[in-house]
Every structure is written in C-alpha cells, then in structure tokens.
Design a protein around this motif. Structure first.
Motif, PDB file in Angstrom:
ATOM      1  N   THR A 103       0.594  -1.285   0.220  1.00 49.25           N
ATOM      2  CA  THR A 103       0.156   0.092   0.172  1.00 49.25           C
ATOM      3  C   THR A 103       0.942   1.170   0.225  1.00 49.25           C
ATOM      4  OG1 THR A 103      -1.731  -1.649   1.421  1.00 49.25           O
ATOM      5  CG2 THR A 103      -1.988   1.090   1.603  1.00 49.25           C
ATOM      6  N   PHE A 104       1.181   1.908  -1.220  1.00 43.65           N
ATOM      7  CA  PHE A 104       1.490   3.481  -0.526  1.00 43.65           C
ATOM      8  C   PHE A 104       0.718   4.667  -1.159  1.00 43.65           C
ATOM      9  CE2 PHE A 104       0.764   2.364  -5.145  1.00 43.65           C
ATOM     10  CZ  PHE A 104       1.104   2.941  -6.087  1.00 43.65           C
ATOM     11  N   LYS A 105       1.244   6.028  -0.788  1.00 46.79           N
ATOM     12  CA  LYS A 105      -0.064   7.202  -1.123  1.00 46.79           C
ATOM     13  C   LYS A 105       1.265   7.578  -1.807  1.00 46.79           C
ATOM     14  CE  LYS A 105      -2.344  10.708   1.232  1.00 46.79           C
ATOM     15  NZ  LYS A 105      -2.674  11.560   2.104  1.00 46.79           N
ATOM     16  N   LEU A 106       0.620   8.023  -2.971  1.00 48.80           N
ATOM     17  CA  LEU A 106       1.553   8.951  -4.054  1.00 48.80           C
ATOM     18  C   LEU A 106       1.306  10.585  -3.847  1.00 48.80           C
ATOM     19  CD1 LEU A 106       2.827   8.717  -6.519  1.00 48.80           C
ATOM     20  CD2 LEU A 106       0.343   9.046  -7.403  1.00 48.80           C
ATOM     21  N   PRO A 107       2.465  11.201  -3.188  1.00 55.41           N
ATOM     22  CA  PRO A 107       3.058  12.973  -2.795  1.00 55.41           C
ATOM     23  C   PRO A 107       2.021  13.634  -4.128  1.00 55.41           C
ATOM     24  CG  PRO A 107       4.423  11.235  -2.447  1.00 55.41           C
ATOM     25  CD  PRO A 107       4.001  10.050  -3.549  1.00 55.41           C
ATOM     26  N   ALA A 108       1.586  14.808  -3.704  1.00 55.27           N
ATOM     27  CA  ALA A 108       0.885  15.310  -3.896  1.00 55.27           C
ATOM     28  C   ALA A 108       1.389  16.327  -5.180  1.00 55.27           C
ATOM     29  CB  ALA A 108       0.120  16.505  -3.362  1.00 55.27           C
ATOM     30  N   LYS A 109       2.668  16.572  -5.158  1.00 53.83           N
ATOM     31  CA  LYS A 109       3.632  16.872  -6.143  1.00 53.83           C
ATOM     32  C   LYS A 109       4.141  15.933  -6.952  1.00 53.83           C
ATOM     33  CE  LYS A 109       4.876  21.163  -4.221  1.00 53.83           C
ATOM     34  NZ  LYS A 109       5.601  22.270  -3.443  1.00 53.83           N
ATOM     35  N   ALA A 110       4.029  14.926  -7.110  1.00 50.04           N
ATOM     36  CA  ALA A 110       4.786  14.135  -7.854  1.00 50.04           C
ATOM     37  C   ALA A 110       4.141  13.697  -9.108  1.00 50.04           C
ATOM     38  CB  ALA A 110       4.247  12.139  -7.101  1.00 50.04           C
ATOM     39  N   GLU A 111       5.273  13.570 -10.519  1.00 58.42           N
ATOM     40  CA  GLU A 111       5.423  13.445 -11.729  1.00 58.42           C
ATOM     41  C   GLU A 111       6.212  12.709 -12.118  1.00 58.42           C
ATOM     42  OE1 GLU A 111       6.948  17.424 -12.314  1.00 58.42           O
ATOM     43  OE2 GLU A 111       4.614  18.484 -12.021  1.00 58.42           O
ATOM     44  N   ASN A 112       5.944  12.161 -13.459  1.00 58.56           N
ATOM     45  CA  ASN A 112       7.149  11.181 -14.308  1.00 58.56           C
ATOM     46  C   ASN A 112       7.154   9.364 -13.324  1.00 58.56           C
ATOM     47  OD1 ASN A 112       7.018  12.938 -16.016  1.00 58.56           O
ATOM     48  ND2 ASN A 112       9.073  13.701 -15.164  1.00 58.56           N
ATOM     49  N   VAL A 113       5.986   9.350 -12.856  1.00 57.87           N
ATOM     50  CA  VAL A 113       5.503   8.198 -11.679  1.00 57.87           C
ATOM     51  C   VAL A 113       5.826   6.788 -12.608  1.00 57.87           C
ATOM     52  CG1 VAL A 113       4.148   6.712 -10.018  1.00 57.87           C
ATOM     53  CG2 VAL A 113       4.123   9.705 -10.294  1.00 57.87           C
ATOM     54  N   LEU A 114       6.667   5.951 -11.494  1.00 55.32           N
ATOM     55  CA  LEU A 114       7.173   4.951 -12.176  1.00 55.32           C
ATOM     56  C   LEU A 114       6.778   3.597 -11.247  1.00 55.32           C
ATOM     57  CD1 LEU A 114      10.398   5.047 -14.203  1.00 55.32           C
ATOM     58  CD2 LEU A 114       8.162   4.357 -15.153  1.00 55.32           C
ATOM     59  N   ILE A 115       6.517   2.156 -11.263  1.00 58.09           N
ATOM     60  CA  ILE A 115       6.494   2.045 -10.597  1.00 58.09           C
ATOM     61  C   ILE A 115       7.252   0.375 -10.717  1.00 58.09           C
ATOM     62  CG2 ILE A 115       5.532   0.062  -8.833  1.00 58.09           C
ATOM     63  CD1 ILE A 115       2.185   1.643  -9.493  1.00 58.09           C
ATOM     64  N   SER A 116       7.949  -0.118 -10.131  1.00 58.00           N
ATOM     65  CA  SER A 116       9.480  -0.976 -11.176  1.00 58.00           C
ATOM     66  C   SER A 116       9.383  -2.214 -10.376  1.00 58.00           C
ATOM     67  CB  SER A 116      10.590  -0.311 -10.905  1.00 58.00           C
ATOM     68  OG  SER A 116      10.681   0.479 -11.473  1.00 58.00           O
ATOM     69  N   ILE A 117       9.104  -3.290  -9.917  1.00 53.67           N
ATOM     70  CA  ILE A 117       9.844  -4.333 -10.050  1.00 53.67           C
ATOM     71  C   ILE A 117      11.103  -4.942  -9.694  1.00 53.67           C
ATOM     72  CG2 ILE A 117       8.671  -6.803  -9.459  1.00 53.67           C
ATOM     73  CD1 ILE A 117       6.667  -6.123 -10.282  1.00 53.67           C
ATOM     74  N   TYR A 118      12.194  -5.431  -9.496  1.00 48.56           N
ATOM     75  CA  TYR A 118      13.940  -5.317  -9.069  1.00 48.56           C
ATOM     76  C   TYR A 118      13.672  -6.696  -8.439  1.00 48.56           C
ATOM     77  CZ  TYR A 118      15.274  -0.464 -10.073  1.00 48.56           C
ATOM     78  OH  TYR A 118      14.664   0.568 -11.097  1.00 48.56           O
ATOM     79  N   SER A 119      14.885  -7.212  -8.558  1.00 50.42           N
ATOM     80  CA  SER A 119      15.251  -8.595  -7.470  1.00 50.42           C
ATOM     81  C   SER A 119      15.852  -8.220  -7.127  1.00 50.42           C
ATOM     82  CB  SER A 119      15.866  -9.874  -8.782  1.00 50.42           C
ATOM     83  OG  SER A 119      16.096  -9.653  -9.647  1.00 50.42           O
ATOM     84  N   GLU A 120      16.672  -8.701  -5.535  1.00 54.04           N
ATOM     85  CA  GLU A 120      17.549  -8.282  -4.929  1.00 54.04           C
ATOM     86  C   GLU A 120      18.769  -9.582  -4.976  1.00 54.04           C
ATOM     87  OE1 GLU A 120      16.774  -5.836  -1.048  1.00 54.04           O
ATOM     88  OE2 GLU A 120      16.774  -7.417  -0.916  1.00 54.04           O
ATOM     89  N   ASN A 121      19.791  -9.094  -4.823  1.00 50.76           N
ATOM     90  CA  ASN A 121      20.902 -10.187  -4.329  1.00 50.76           C
ATOM     91  C   ASN A 121      21.570 -10.271  -3.488  1.00 50.76           C
ATOM     92  OD1 ASN A 121      23.158 -12.203  -5.601  1.00 50.76           O
ATOM     93  ND2 ASN A 121      24.041  -9.796  -6.000  1.00 50.76           N
ATOM     94  N   SER A 122      21.513 -10.685  -2.940  1.00 51.86           N
ATOM     95  CA  SER A 122      22.116 -10.917  -1.442  1.00 51.86           C
ATOM     96  C   SER A 122      23.943 -12.079  -1.249  1.00 51.86           C
ATOM     97  CB  SER A 122      21.144 -10.978  -0.115  1.00 51.86           C
ATOM     98  OG  SER A 122      21.047 -11.950  -0.182  1.00 51.86           O
TER      99      SER A 122
END
Length: 163
Positions: A103-122
C-alpha cells in the motif's frame, strides 16, 4: 496498465506457457544488470490518494536459487528532484506463484511516476540471482481511499447488523 511497461535492456513478451490467472503472463528475460527492472508508467494515478498494489510473480530458472527477494519501488519527480521509495519487499520461492503487494500514497507533487519491480542480490544468493528471468501476472492497482459518505455509512451498517 497494459502497453505501459518499459524495460531498459531486458526483453519482455506475453506468453501462455505459465500464468497465475490461467491465461497469459508477462515474461521478463535477458536481463543484463540489476537496473533491468520491470517499469510500469503510472502517471495516471491521482495525487494524495492511497493505493493498494499487487501482482503475482514466478521464476523457474534452473540455475536460480530456491528463494529470491523481489521488491517494488515507487519512483517519481517532485520539486525537480528524482525520488525513489521502496514500497514492498517480498521473498519468492522458485517454481511457485507468489503475491507481491503493498500500500502506498502518491505525494501531491509527484510527476513522471513509475512502479518498478526488481530482484535483489544478497550474499547468500547466487551472483546471477538478480538477473533471473521471471513472470508477472494479474497486476492490480486500486485506490483504497473511501469517500466521506462511505466512511459514515460503514459504522451505521455495522451497528445495524449487530442490532
């Protein structure tokens, strides 16, 4: 969100070989770096609203570790600054569809919004783990903000049912 997916170097294709929903999924392959994330343009989201995001993810590469941590990042520009916010982190098991959600809240001044999925290396994972091919299916993005009338009606309905 169809046709709004972009990848830096990786290949993407719609396939029917694996699917959580029983139809099609998006296959992300040929990643050359951890920067090869699945990026979904999200400028259509309303500002100052809370959203529930979810998708199903699976990987099955033979040389991949048994578990990989995938995370979701919200990226946007605000007041001329590029900002990044990690909004979820989920461990996914090999050969199993797993739900990634947040769950997330998009800030009032947000522009050029992307949602990205990454895999993590540990350190416990193979070096190649962050380059693993993966499948995405059943993307869901919904506002969780209730209207004022619904906020008032819900307690009234609960009380009425109890009576």
């Amino acid at each position: 969100m169809e046709n709004k997916k972009n990848l830096k170097n990786a290949k993407k294709e719609i396939v029917n070989s694996y699917s959580y929903s029983g139809r099609l999924s998006l296959f992300v392959s040929n990643r050359t770096s951890s920067a090869d994330a699945l990026e979904m343009k999200a400028d259509f989201l309303e500002k100052n609203k809370t959203y529930s995001y979810g998708t199903y993810l699976m990987y099955n590469s033979a040389d991949a570790p048994e578990e990989i941590n995938f995370y979701t990042v919200l990226q946007y520009k605000s007041d001329g600054k590029n900002l990044t916010e990690k909004i979820s982190s989920d461990t996914v098991s090999k050969n199993t569809w797993s739900k990634i959600s947040c769950t997330f809240k998009l800030p009032a001044k947000a522009e050029n919004v992307l949602i990205s999925i990454y895999s993590e290396n540990s350190s416990e994972q193979l070096h190649k783990s962050y380059l693993t091919d993966f499948y995405i299916d059943n993307i869901s993005l919904k506002t969780t903000t209730l209207s004022k009338s619904k906020k008032i009606l819900i307690p009234i309905i609960i009380v009425a049912v109890c009576i």
